[in-house]
Design an enzyme around this catalytic site. Sequence first.
Site, PDB file in Angstrom:
ATOM      1  N   HIS A 108     -33.230  -8.343  43.511  1.00 42.92           N
ATOM      2  CA  HIS A 108     -31.820  -8.559  43.890  1.00 42.92           C
ATOM      3  C   HIS A 108     -31.544  -8.057  45.308  1.00 42.92           C
ATOM      4  CE1 HIS A 108     -29.617 -10.203  40.517  1.00 42.92           C
ATOM      5  NE2 HIS A 108     -30.109  -9.333  39.677  1.00 42.92           N
TER       6      HIS A 108
ATOM      7  N   HIS B   4     -37.059  -6.786  38.691  1.00 41.30           N
ATOM      8  CA  HIS B   4     -35.857  -7.634  38.672  1.00 41.30           C
ATOM      9  C   HIS B   4     -34.777  -7.078  39.613  1.00 41.30           C
ATOM     10  CE1 HIS B   4     -32.864 -10.195  36.327  1.00 41.30           C
ATOM     11  NE2 HIS B   4     -32.078  -9.400  37.039  1.00 41.30           N
ATOM     12  N   GLU B   5     -34.508  -5.781  39.507  1.00 45.06           N
ATOM     13  CA  GLU B   5     -33.426  -5.186  40.317  1.00 45.06           C
ATOM     14  C   GLU B   5     -33.795  -5.143  41.799  1.00 45.06           C
ATOM     15  OE1 GLU B   5     -30.609  -4.994  38.984  1.00 45.06           O
ATOM     16  OE2 GLU B   5     -31.367  -5.207  36.936  1.00 45.06           O
TER      17      GLU B   5
ATOM     18  N   CYS C  61     -30.055 -12.258  33.288  1.00 47.09           N
ATOM     19  CA  CYS C  61     -29.456 -11.550  34.425  1.00 47.09           C
ATOM     20  C   CYS C  61     -27.944 -11.658  34.282  1.00 47.09           C
ATOM     21  CB  CYS C  61     -29.915 -12.201  35.730  1.00 47.09           C
ATOM     22  SG  CYS C  61     -29.129 -11.485  37.198  1.00 47.09           S
TER      23      CYS C  61
HETATM   24 ZN    ZN Z   1     -30.115  -9.524  37.659  1.00 46.06          ZN
END
Ligand code: ZN
Length: 183
Positions: free
Chosen positions: A157, A153-154, A111
Amino acid sequence: MTLKILQIGHPTLRQQARELTHEEILSTEIQQLITIMKEIMYEAPGVGLAAPQIGLPIQLAVIEDRELYLRNLTQAQLKERDRKVVPFQVIINPKITIQHPNETAAFYEGCLSVSPFIGKVTRGLAVSVECLNERAEPVRINATGWHARILQHEIDHLHGILCVDRMDIKTLSTIENYQLFPR
Ligand code: ZN
């Protein structure tokens, strides 16, 4: 506007991001922000960038997996990761569904906000995402393999979740050591 990518420990990375309205999405500010985020993602380089990573707790992320990046992997690695070119995508106010929660894969994942580290993260192999695009139009993205991983993953966030939260922490490694000691 500060364009530095925030690093783990910054409170904005742990905030629940808020949704954007249609008017906001179509505004000059957000349209310019999308262009800037694309540039930051290219420059990093990375396959995705979420607004909280540059200090903005809003539900906006950009994604692109370029041909250029795939050249660093062998055919076998591309195949086992089910990794293919993903054209530029803007993800706004997403709702993600993991299609078959029992069908997962564990791979090393990094990341831009947890640099220079990498570690093994187990994620779903197939997802469906309902979101708005850069024109505030509703879209559904069905993705598998590495594209599904990037989306998970995004979107994490946008909910204050970082890959280390889902990592097999004993696999945590610097990128340098990951390359020095293949596993
Ligand atoms: Zn990330």
